[in-house]
Design an enzyme around this catalytic site. Sequence first.
Site, PDB file in Angstrom:
ATOM      1  N   SER A 115       0.789  -1.146   0.073  1.00 25.79           N
ATOM      2  CA  SER A 115      -0.038   0.055  -0.069  1.00 25.79           C
ATOM      3  C   SER A 115       0.816   1.363   0.095  1.00 25.79           C
ATOM      4  O   SER A 115       0.293   2.199  -0.123  1.00 25.79           O
ATOM      5  CB  SER A 115      -0.857   0.132   1.065  1.00 25.79           C
ATOM      6  N   LYS A 143       0.643   4.560   6.806  1.00 22.64           N
ATOM      7  CA  LYS A 143      -0.010   5.174   5.799  1.00 22.64           C
ATOM      8  C   LYS A 143       0.350   6.626   5.998  1.00 22.64           C
ATOM      9  O   LYS A 143       1.331   6.975   6.907  1.00 22.64           O
ATOM     10  CB  LYS A 143      -1.476   5.358   5.736  1.00 22.64           C
TER      11      LYS A 143
END
Lengths: 160, 182
Positions: free
Chosen positions: A43, A87
């Site tokens: 990701s 993230k």
Amino acid sequence: MFGKWTAIAKESIDRAAIVARFLCLLHVTNTYIFSPTLVYGPSMLPTLNLTGDVVLSEYISHRLGKVGPGDVVLIQSPENPRKMITKRVVAMEGEVVSFLVDPSRSDRSRTVVVPKGHVWIQGDNIYASNDSRNFGPIPYGLIQGKVWCRVWPIDGFGSL
Amino acid sequence: MSLFQLWAFIVKEALDKSFLVAKFFCAVHVTDTYLCSTALVHGPSMLPTFNLTNEIVLLERISTQNGKAGPGDVVVLRSPENPRKFVTKRIIGTEGDNITYIVDPKNSDRTETIIVPKGHVWVQGDNIYNSYDSRNFGPVPYGLLQGKVFWRIWPAGVFGSIGRRPETVDPALKVVEQSNPS
């Protein structure tokens, strides 16, 4: 004979105390100051590798409220409290976020205002990232640390 | 002894004593963070279980860290709207539960039903007429829970455990009832 045993026991206790104090210091540093962390997954490509990078993350900024847009952070996942995810913070409370809902399938975009006390996080690889576009803005209190620089692999050494 | 030797001796003693104090604070901090901690609770949202004015409670951190905090437990959690504020509420439902709640009991009877999403809990204050809880800020991620409240230590008149159901009577009144046999 007994005297020898007590001498050995005393020495081993002293040595164990030194080891215990070292582990104590290591634990405090790892929890409250900074520590190496293994991050893996698709990701955050191309910033972080698929197969795993060791990064140094620090745990001071988020306590002082110094986390802002653009920072790569470690978060306790809102879907599974035992999992830590990495993230990038895209927007803070009060800001307006426009994002592509499902970029691999369509061009549809949505606009959201980030509520008070929350942040909007997205993976750098929006095609393969389960982030705020899926589970919504997350409370700031779930941020555990900020990623500072990469230490392994060596050729990727440097700040992110 | 020369002045320097005296001074060195005093510094060594001071360091030894301060290491002892540091080790004590270390132990207190570890217990506070991973085992059992105290909290000051105040506000109207948990009446009549907790009084309006300050009360001191004990909270244990083992349940919340192991995912064992469930419906009925009073928990301290970090507010999702202000990460520096801690609030005390009762867990009504965990992930997957169907929650039916009265949206605004002071003004209407309207209810809404919601399914608590994965990894979240639904918290409400015992005093639903004056409580800012999940009915306002939605389900809370489990990671925001800090500890489970299990014992009250101040005021002394209501020393005792916190149950899994909201109290219906002010706990301070119960003591008076028992001492008056008719």
